[in-house]
Design an enzyme around this catalytic site. Structure first.
Site, PDB file in Angstrom:
ATOM      1  N   HIS A  18       0.843  -1.205   0.000  1.00 26.29           N
ATOM      2  CA  HIS A  18       0.000   0.000   0.000  1.00 26.29           C
ATOM      3  C   HIS A  18       0.878   1.254   0.000  1.00 26.29           C
ATOM      4  O   HIS A  18       0.588   2.228  -0.690  1.00 26.29           O
ATOM      5  CB  HIS A  18      -0.893   0.037   1.255  1.00 26.29           C
ATOM      6  N   LYS A  42     -15.518  -8.443   5.344  1.00 31.67           N
ATOM      7  CA  LYS A  42     -14.293  -8.520   6.144  1.00 31.67           C
ATOM      8  C   LYS A  42     -14.523  -7.958   7.534  1.00 31.67           C
ATOM      9  O   LYS A  42     -15.055  -6.859   7.682  1.00 31.67           O
ATOM     10  CB  LYS A  42     -13.171  -7.723   5.465  1.00 31.67           C
ATOM     11  N   ARG A  91      -1.865  -6.056  -8.667  1.00 33.05           N
ATOM     12  CA  ARG A  91      -0.773  -6.969  -8.368  1.00 33.05           C
ATOM     13  C   ARG A  91      -0.633  -8.077  -9.394  1.00 33.05           C
ATOM     14  O   ARG A  91       0.424  -8.638  -9.581  1.00 33.05           O
ATOM     15  CB  ARG A  91      -0.973  -7.592  -6.982  1.00 33.05           C
ATOM     16  N   SER A 129      -2.568  -8.284   3.222  1.00 31.84           N
ATOM     17  CA  SER A 129      -2.760  -7.969   4.639  1.00 31.84           C
ATOM     18  C   SER A 129      -3.177  -9.214   5.428  1.00 31.84           C
ATOM     19  O   SER A 129      -2.757  -9.410   6.569  1.00 31.84           O
ATOM     20  CB  SER A 129      -3.830  -6.887   4.804  1.00 31.84           C
TER      21      SER A 129
HETATM   22  N1  COA Z   1       0.382  -4.316  -2.818  1.00 29.64           N
HETATM   23  C1  COA Z   1       0.199  -5.315  -1.974  1.00 29.64           C
HETATM   24  N2  COA Z   1      -1.001  -5.691  -1.534  1.00 29.64           N
HETATM   25  C2  COA Z   1      -2.087  -5.035  -1.972  1.00 29.64           C
HETATM   26  C3  COA Z   1      -1.958  -3.974  -2.865  1.00 29.64           C
HETATM   27  C4  COA Z   1      -0.658  -3.618  -3.288  1.00 29.64           C
HETATM   28  N3  COA Z   1      -0.445  -2.637  -4.153  1.00 29.64           N
HETATM   29  N4  COA Z   1      -3.205  -3.515  -3.143  1.00 29.64           N
HETATM   30  C5  COA Z   1      -4.055  -4.266  -2.447  1.00 29.64           C
HETATM   31  N5  COA Z   1      -3.397  -5.185  -1.732  1.00 29.64           N
HETATM   32  C6  COA Z   1      -3.982  -6.244  -0.910  1.00 29.64           C
HETATM   33  C7  COA Z   1      -4.619  -5.800   0.357  1.00 29.64           C
HETATM   34  O1  COA Z   1      -3.727  -5.890   1.441  1.00 29.64           O
HETATM   35  C8  COA Z   1      -5.768  -6.761   0.481  1.00 29.64           C
HETATM   36  O2  COA Z   1      -5.315  -7.934   1.118  1.00 29.64           O
HETATM   37  P1  COA Z   1      -6.326  -8.863   1.926  1.00 29.64           P
HETATM   38  O3  COA Z   1      -7.404  -9.281   0.986  1.00 29.64           O
HETATM   39  O4  COA Z   1      -5.444  -9.968   2.361  1.00 29.64           O
HETATM   40  O5  COA Z   1      -6.838  -8.022   3.055  1.00 29.64           O
HETATM   41  C9  COA Z   1      -6.139  -7.153  -0.939  1.00 29.64           C
HETATM   42  O6  COA Z   1      -5.025  -6.802  -1.701  1.00 29.64           O
HETATM   43  C10 COA Z   1      -7.358  -6.502  -1.467  1.00 29.64           C
HETATM   44  O7  COA Z   1      -7.231  -5.122  -1.327  1.00 29.64           O
HETATM   45  P2  COA Z   1      -8.256  -4.093  -1.969  1.00 29.64           P
HETATM   46  O8  COA Z   1      -8.427  -4.383  -3.411  1.00 29.64           O
HETATM   47  O9  COA Z   1      -7.837  -2.742  -1.592  1.00 29.64           O
HETATM   48  O10 COA Z   1      -9.607  -4.481  -1.341  1.00 29.64           O
HETATM   49  P3  COA Z   1     -10.098  -4.326   0.090  1.00 29.64           P
HETATM   50  O11 COA Z   1     -10.878  -5.553   0.324  1.00 29.64           O
HETATM   51  O12 COA Z   1      -9.046  -4.050   1.067  1.00 29.64           O
HETATM   52  O13 COA Z   1     -11.031  -3.031  -0.051  1.00 29.64           O
HETATM   53  C11 COA Z   1     -13.126  -1.859  -0.102  1.00 29.64           C
HETATM   54  C12 COA Z   1     -12.263  -3.037   0.420  1.00 29.64           C
HETATM   55  C13 COA Z   1     -14.216  -1.698   0.881  1.00 29.64           C
HETATM   56  C14 COA Z   1     -12.364  -0.573  -0.175  1.00 29.64           C
HETATM   57  C15 COA Z   1     -13.634  -2.197  -1.527  1.00 29.64           C
HETATM   58  O14 COA Z   1     -14.250  -3.441  -1.556  1.00 29.64           O
HETATM   59  C16 COA Z   1     -14.592  -1.143  -2.039  1.00 29.64           C
HETATM   60  O15 COA Z   1     -14.168  -0.216  -2.667  1.00 29.64           O
HETATM   61  N6  COA Z   1     -15.913  -1.283  -1.755  1.00 29.64           N
HETATM   62  C17 COA Z   1     -16.918  -0.288  -2.066  1.00 29.64           C
HETATM   63  C18 COA Z   1     -18.123  -0.878  -2.765  1.00 29.64           C
HETATM   64  C19 COA Z   1     -18.093  -0.584  -4.216  1.00 29.64           C
HETATM   65  O16 COA Z   1     -18.030   0.551  -4.652  1.00 29.64           O
HETATM   66  N7  COA Z   1     -18.133  -1.651  -5.009  1.00 29.64           N
HETATM   67  C20 COA Z   1     -17.974  -1.587  -6.433  1.00 29.64           C
HETATM   68  C21 COA Z   1     -19.246  -1.425  -7.134  1.00 29.64           C
HETATM   69  S1  COA Z   1     -18.940  -1.374  -8.890  1.00 29.64           S
END
Ligand code: COA
Length: 160
Positions: A18, A42, A91, A129
């Site tokens: 991140h 989550k 990723r 994470s």
């Molecule tokens: N490097 C390393 N790890 C990364 C990364 C990077 N550049 N980017 C993301 N990750 C990891 C995170 O640590 C996370 O790991 P985990 O699943 O083990 O916790 C994983 O990748 C997913 O991250 P991310 O894509 O940011 O998703 P999230 O689950 O953490 O985010 C929300 C959750 C709530 C922000 C997301 O689901 C969201 O935007 N929801 C809103 C609803 C919405 O608008 N939906 C779409 C309708 S079209």
């Protein structure tokens, strides 16, 4: 023209992956809002306050970074924060499949908010994470995946 970006995630906890995306996003935006999303699927280990503290301590001096909490749609949260750019880290091809679909749907809902993908650096593209939390819980060495301040937070969380 000043550009505000919105970078969303769970950040449970913030990893070097991140941090890499946050740092590099300043080549695209002047101000970055880090949005801690409340995900229905989550259950976070760290509270909002703890995650906010970790983000501020790790990246607070990189540029103009603010931290907010949001629930509901990402595009709505981005607009509410005054952002015109959503930053997403990619990723893998697997990430891309999901992200491309979400971006297309977000574009239909809000065509005035542009999504920009940054490819994760090779050094961080394998980090998640969930796996960091697992290693911390099982007493392994996670120093290569998070910054020093996050390491301290993980130590105190899992020592309890
Ligand atoms: N490097 C390393 N790890 C990364 C990364 C990077 N550049 N980017 C993301 N990750 C990891 C995170 O640590 C996370 O790991 P985990 O699943 O083990 O916790 C994983 O990748 C997913 O991250 P991310 O894509 O940011 O998703 P999230 O689950 O953490 O985010 C929300 C959750 C709530 C922000 C997301 O689901 C969201 O935007 N929801 C809103 C609803 C919405 O608008 N939906 C779409 C309708 S079209």
């Amino acid at each position: 023209m000043s550009r505000t970006g919105f970078y969303a995630g769970s950040f449970d906890p913030l990893t070097l992956g991140h941090e890499d995306i946050i740092q590099r996003s300043f080549s695209i935006v002047d101000r970055l809002i880090v949005g801690i999303g409340i995900s229905a699927s989550k259950k976070p280990v760290f509270s909002f306050e703890e995650r906010e503290r970790m983000i501020k301590a790790s990246v607070g001096d990189i540029g103009h970074v603010e931290v907010v909490q949001f629930s509901g749609l990402l595009v709505n949260a981005a607009k509410q924060a005054g952002a015109t750019t959503i930053i997403r880290g990619l990723r893998s091809a697997q990430d891309y499949e999901y992200e491309a679909q979400m971006t297309a749907m977000n574009y239909v809902m809000a065509s005035d908010v542009e999504t920009v993908f940054l490819s994760a650096s090779p050094k961080t593209s394998f980090i998640s994470s969930t796996l960091v939390r697992q290693i911390a819980e099982m007493g392994g060495d996670y120093s290569g995946f998070v910054s020093d301040n996050v390491m301290r937070e993980l130590k105190s969380k899992f020592a309890k």
